[in-house]
Design a protein around this motif. Structure first.
Motif, PDB file in Angstrom:
ATOM      1  N   ASN A  10       0.493  -1.077  -0.505  1.00  0.00           N
ATOM      2  CA  ASN A  10       0.479  -0.475   0.193  1.00  0.00           C
ATOM      3  C   ASN A  10       0.606   1.660  -0.241  1.00  0.00           C
ATOM      4  O   ASN A  10       0.485   2.177  -0.163  1.00  0.00           O
ATOM      5  N   GLN A  32      -2.764  -3.784  -4.519  1.00  0.00           N
ATOM      6  CA  GLN A  32      -3.725  -4.586  -3.774  1.00  0.00           C
ATOM      7  C   GLN A  32      -4.973  -3.822  -3.484  1.00  0.00           C
ATOM      8  O   GLN A  32      -6.435  -4.395  -3.448  1.00  0.00           O
ATOM      9  N   SER A  33      -5.092  -2.569  -3.536  1.00  0.00           N
ATOM     10  CA  SER A  33      -5.739  -2.067  -3.594  1.00  0.00           C
ATOM     11  C   SER A  33      -6.928  -1.844  -4.567  1.00  0.00           C
ATOM     12  O   SER A  33      -8.284  -1.534  -4.356  1.00  0.00           O
ATOM     13  N   ASN A  36      -9.242  -4.360  -3.130  1.00  0.00           N
ATOM     14  CA  ASN A  36      -9.292  -3.999  -1.709  1.00  0.00           C
ATOM     15  C   ASN A  36      -9.255  -5.395  -0.677  1.00  0.00           C
ATOM     16  O   ASN A  36      -9.288  -5.694  -0.067  1.00  0.00           O
ATOM     17  N   VAL A  37      -8.118  -5.580  -1.082  1.00  0.00           N
ATOM     18  CA  VAL A  37      -6.745  -6.221   0.684  1.00  0.00           C
ATOM     19  C   VAL A  37      -6.658  -5.030   1.071  1.00  0.00           C
ATOM     20  O   VAL A  37      -6.095  -4.484   1.631  1.00  0.00           O
ATOM     21  N   GLU A  38      -7.394  -6.283   2.420  1.00  0.00           N
ATOM     22  CA  GLU A  38      -6.510  -5.927   3.604  1.00  0.00           C
ATOM     23  C   GLU A  38      -5.457  -6.018   4.099  1.00  0.00           C
ATOM     24  O   GLU A  38      -4.630  -6.969   3.511  1.00  0.00           O
ATOM     25  N   GLU A  39      -4.914  -5.292   4.984  1.00  0.00           N
ATOM     26  CA  GLU A  39      -3.133  -5.043   5.005  1.00  0.00           C
ATOM     27  C   GLU A  39      -3.292  -6.459   5.854  1.00  0.00           C
ATOM     28  O   GLU A  39      -3.842  -6.590   6.656  1.00  0.00           O
ATOM     29  N   GLU A  41      -1.105  -7.822   9.022  1.00  0.00           N
ATOM     30  CA  GLU A  41      -0.413  -7.444  10.525  1.00  0.00           C
ATOM     31  C   GLU A  41       1.049  -8.075   9.834  1.00  0.00           C
ATOM     32  O   GLU A  41       1.664  -8.784   9.694  1.00  0.00           O
ATOM     33  N   ASN A  57      -1.204 -13.011   2.117  1.00  0.00           N
ATOM     34  CA  ASN A  57      -2.510 -12.134   2.521  1.00  0.00           C
ATOM     35  C   ASN A  57      -2.712 -12.227   1.710  1.00  0.00           C
ATOM     36  O   ASN A  57      -4.380 -12.093   0.871  1.00  0.00           O
ATOM     37  N   HIS A  61      -6.806 -13.168  -0.020  1.00  0.00           N
ATOM     38  CA  HIS A  61      -7.322 -12.287  -0.820  1.00  0.00           C
ATOM     39  C   HIS A  61      -8.104 -12.678  -2.083  1.00  0.00           C
ATOM     40  O   HIS A  61      -9.148 -12.294  -2.792  1.00  0.00           O
TER      41      HIS A  61
END
Ligand SMILES: O=c1nc[nH]c2c1ncn2[C@H]1C[C@H](O)[C@@H](COP(=O)(O)OP(=O)(O)OP(=O)(O)O)O1
Ligand SMILES: [Mg+2]
Length: 207
Positions: A10, A32-33, A36-39, A41, A57, A61
């Motif tokens: 991101n 990845q945006s 809509n991939v969540e960041e 951890e 990750n 997704h």
């Protein structure tokens, strides 16, 4: 015919550099945006672990292959800090100004020859989320920490990173030059040769 690869980052600065570097390779890489991939951890204790966590990750997704970059700066006088914590050195994730200010503060009064540092970039490429053999590449860029910021290009710690072979800060380099010699460029070159080798063995796409 290219297969889409998700870029598991991101960070706008990194994404720009990847676009410039991958554009020439005819590889279709989407940040990845767009999915809509969540960041992820970043709980790993090494660049390698974090790069794999991010790639896995993004694969999970999207169902697509993913490429992740975990990078940072290692400062010898600070026993390797900020290292894998480079993005959150001053507390808040991605606050470049605060990170740079803290780095200057910690090195106040330290002589030039003791300010040696290097950027690391670890890339992890995974074909799918359960890929048991992620491809991992590592690029290093040697330099030292300046006593004040210089230059407007690049991102992150670039304004404080003195590049001996160019006699200026990384943020003073035209992006074409940084993209030839940086830690990220070096790691990507390794990835390209691995892809090329694979495609000469297997028919079709190298992925
Ligand atoms: O060429 C570079 N020029 C200047 N600074 C750089 C560079 N390469 C990495 N850095 C710094 C920025 C950030 O403080 C940390 C990376 O942290 P890192 O976790 O890998 O990236 P991030 O959180 O910003 O984005 P993401 O994880 O979504 O890829 O090292
Ligand atoms: Mg990160």
């Amino acid at each position: 015919m290219n297969k889409t690869i998700v870029l598991a980052s991101n960070n706008a600065g990194k994404i720009k550099e990847f676009n410039a570097l991958l554009g020439d390779m005819g590889i279709d890489v989407k940040p990845q945006s767009e999915f809509n991939v969540e960041e992820a951890e970043e709980t790993g204790l090494s660049f390698i672990e974090n790069a794999i966590l991010k790639a896995r990750n993004a694969c999970a997704h999207t169902g697509l292959p993913a490429l992740a970059d975990d990078s940072g700066i290692e400062v010898d006088y600070l026993d390797g800090a900020p290292g894998i914590y480079s993005a959150r050195f001053a507390g808040e994730h991605g606050d470049n100004e605060a990170n740079n200010a803290l780095l200057l503060e910690k090195l106040e009064g330290v002589a030039e020859l003791e300010r040696t540092a290097r950027f690391h970039c670890v890339l992890a490429y995974m074909r799918h989320k359960d890929d048991p053999t992620p491809l991992v590449f590592h690029g290093v860029w040697e330099g030292r920490i300046m006593t004040s910021t210089e230059g407007q290009e690049g991102f992150g710690y670039d304004p404080l990173f003195y590049v001996p072979e160019c006699a200026c800060s990384a943020a003073s380099l035209p992006k074409e030059v940084k993209n030839q010699i940086s830690h990220r460029a070096k790691a990507l070159k390794q990835l390209f040769s691995a892809f090329q080798k694979q495609s000469s063995v297997q028919q079709g796409t190298p992925f």
